[in-house]
Write an enzyme that holds these catalytic residues in place. Structure first.
Site, short mmCIF file in Angstrom:
data_model
loop_
_atom_site.label_atom_id
_atom_site.label_comp_id
_atom_site.label_asym_id
_atom_site.label_seq_id
_atom_site.Cartn_x
_atom_site.Cartn_y
_atom_site.Cartn_z
CG ASP A 39 -0.51 0.01 2.30
OD1 ASP A 39 0.90 -0.17 2.50
OD2 ASP A 39 -0.87 -0.14 3.50
CG HIS A 232 20.87 1.22 -18.21
ND1 HIS A 232 19.67 0.93 -18.83
CD2 HIS A 232 21.35 2.37 -18.60
CE1 HIS A 232 19.79 1.75 -19.89
NE2 HIS A 232 20.59 2.28 -19.83
CG ASP A 249 23.71 9.41 -17.14
OD1 ASP A 249 23.20 10.42 -17.03
OD2 ASP A 249 23.67 8.45 -18.03
CG ASP A 260 20.44 12.48 -19.83
OD1 ASP A 260 21.18 12.08 -18.73
OD2 ASP A 260 19.93 11.70 -20.80
CG HIS A 339 25.71 4.20 -25.43
ND1 HIS A 339 25.67 5.43 -25.84
CD2 HIS A 339 26.36 4.11 -24.49
CE1 HIS A 339 26.92 6.22 -25.06
NE2 HIS A 339 27.25 5.18 -24.37
CG HIS A 343 18.40 10.47 -25.39
ND1 HIS A 343 17.78 11.48 -24.58
CD2 HIS A 343 19.60 10.16 -24.60
CE1 HIS A 343 18.56 11.42 -23.43
NE2 HIS A 343 19.47 10.63 -23.56
CG HIS A 350 15.64 8.15 -22.71
ND1 HIS A 350 15.65 6.84 -22.20
CD2 HIS A 350 16.60 8.62 -22.49
CE1 HIS A 350 16.82 6.74 -21.72
NE2 HIS A 350 17.62 7.85 -22.01
CD GLU A 374 23.61 9.73 -23.71
OE1 GLU A 374 23.71 9.04 -23.04
OE2 GLU A 374 22.25 10.11 -24.04
CE1 TYR A 378 30.21 3.76 -20.82
CE2 TYR A 378 30.04 3.49 -23.31
CZ TYR A 378 29.71 4.10 -22.16
OH TYR A 378 28.88 5.32 -22.32
NE ARG A 396 26.56 7.80 -20.28
CZ ARG A 396 26.68 6.60 -19.57
NH1 ARG A 396 27.21 5.70 -19.97
NH2 ARG A 396 26.00 6.59 -18.61
CD GLU A 398 23.58 12.21 -21.24
OE1 GLU A 398 23.94 11.37 -20.20
OE2 GLU A 398 22.50 11.89 -22.00
#
Ligand code: GLY
Ligand code: MN
Ligand code: MN
Length: 427
Positions: A39, A232, A249, A260, A339, A343, A350, A374, A378, A396, A398
């Site tokens: 709940d 991720h 990030d 972002d 990647h 975007h 996104h 970005e 890696y 990275r 970005e």
């Protein structure tokens, strides 16, 4: 603080209404509440399309467009004022105040939705609605669906409108980015010795919250060393190890607009030589790609160019071996840069605006679009095919870019980015 005027929301509704066939009903529902577990619920967030058209943050709401003979009437359904419920969950606008605030033709109570909907759709042939809406009231319109000749997804029309940002949206995005910029600078200055990734995450998210923003445009990634090679990675539970890099990030949501941003910074003030070499390849690539952005350029061109630049850089460092043309053809970079280059960004991180038009042709960049750029590299710590000195490094960089009439504006350019700038800020 930027506030979108009611007249702008009306203008958006008029634009959408213009796209509907005659004798149509268009339906856009508010988002439902979502349960986290048992709940307890996630904090309520309005459906992005509904918000774009109304600026209304309450649940149990629905916006209708009724188009007859080229004339459009708009109807908003809202929850009724209810003292007991307001005691628990806070004030609601109610029907009377909603009519005063919104430039809407009619306001009704959501309790009467089914009855009113049945009346209002008489003579209408076409229905536009969000086929995938999780709002339980969608069931109420499904009952009537057989009366309509044409059923269309209304979200596609709205998402297309969201591709070009208005001046007020650009201001809102800039405000969101300004808060995220403060957070990244705070992360750079933070004393990281003997600290954990989550402590650094807390610094960043504290900066978001104390500026009235939230950390849930997306989950912050604070990835030290090899963790950055998990794209991720959101566990953020490992120690910050001296001599390694941290990929951060993180971007806030403020007044319903996302930012972002990624920066990759050293734990211990200075980049090592191999880190610097890899970092500068990613940075050079990012700067060159941003330099290409202007109206009529295609995103796929940016992607291709980024792949070429990263491939060249990785050949120079001995990470990729072989002939350049063959490596490009075989897309060998994919192992280290798997990647996309970026975007759309806006109300959603996104932003679900289209990348291709109705004829499946790529939509080129246009003034008023906002996109991320970005690139990254890696290198897994176990990758024996790569010189040892580069293993376990993930980078990275970005930024959020606005396409302008002549070129572009990097909206996050104030955040330190070169090796020298980052080292100068570090503790
Ligand atoms: N933070 C999500 C992304 O960079 O796309
Ligand atoms: Mn991104
Ligand atoms: Mn990101």
């Amino acid at each position: 603080m930027q506030v979108t005027q009611e007249s702008e929301y009306k203008k958006r509704r008029d634009t959408l209404a213009n796209k509907l066939f005659n004798n149509s009903v268009g339906v856009v529902f508010s988002a439902p509440h979502t349960a986290r577990s048992h709940d307890t619920h996630h904090p309520y967030r309005q459906d992005s399309n509904f918000y774009y058209l109304t600026g209304f943050k309450e649940d149990n709401a629905c916006l209708l467009f009724l188009k007859t003979k080229g004339e459009v009437k708009t109807v908003l359904f809202v929850q009724k004022k209810d003292e007991l419920l307001e005691l628990w969950t806070g004030e609601r606008l109610g029907k009377k105040e909603a009519k005063k605030r919104f430039l809407i033709d009619k306001v009704y109570l959501i309790d009467d939705f089914e009855k009113r909907f049945k009346e209002l759709i008489k003579g209408k042939k076409n229905l536009y609605f969000d086929i995938n809406s999780k709002n339980i009231d969608v069931k109420k319109i499904l009952k009537f669906i057989k009366y309509f000749k044409i059923k269309e997804d209304i979200t596609k029309l709205i998402q297309k409108m969201r591709l070009i940002k208005s001046p007020s949206e650009i201001e809102l995005i800039k405000e969101s980015i300004a808060i995220t910029a403060k957070a990244h600078l705070r992360a750079m200055r933070f004393e990281k010795k003997d600290k954990y990734e989550y402590e650094l995450q807390a610094e960043i998210e504290h900066e978001f919250r104390r500026n009235a923003a939230y950390s849930d445009a997306y989950t912050s990634i604070v990835a030290c060393g090899n963790s950055a090679n998990t794209l991720h990675y959101i566990q953020n539970d490992k120690p910050l190890v001296d001599g390694e890099l941290i990929l951060i990030d993180a971007g806030c949501e403020h007044n319903y607009y996302a930012s972002d941003i990624t920066r990759t910074i050293p734990v211990s003030a200075k980049f090592t030589q191999p880190q610097k070499e890899l970092y500068n390849i990613v940075l050079d690539t990012q700067l060159k790609i941003i330099g290409m952005i202007k109206p009529n350029v295609k995103r796929t061109k940016l992607q291709e160019e980024a792949e070429k630049l990263l491939t060249k850089g990785m050949i120079e460092l001995g990470i990729l071996k072989g002939e350049y043309k063959k490596l490009i053809k075989e897309k060998k970079h994919k192992k280290y840069y798997p990647h996309g280059i970026g975007h759309w960004m806006g109300i959603d991180v996104h932003d679900p605006a289209p990348y291709r038009d109705a004829k499946n042709r790529e939509i080129p960049l246009q003034e008023g679009m906002v996109l991320t750029i970005e690139p990254g590299i890696y290198i897994d710590k176990e990758d024996k095919s790569v010189p040892k000195r580069y293993r376990g490094i993930g980078i990275r960089i970005e930024d959020d870019i606005l396409v302008t009439k002549e070129g572009c504006e990097n909206l996050s350019s104030s955040i330190a980015k070169t090796v020298e700038e980052i080292e100068a800020l570090a503790k």
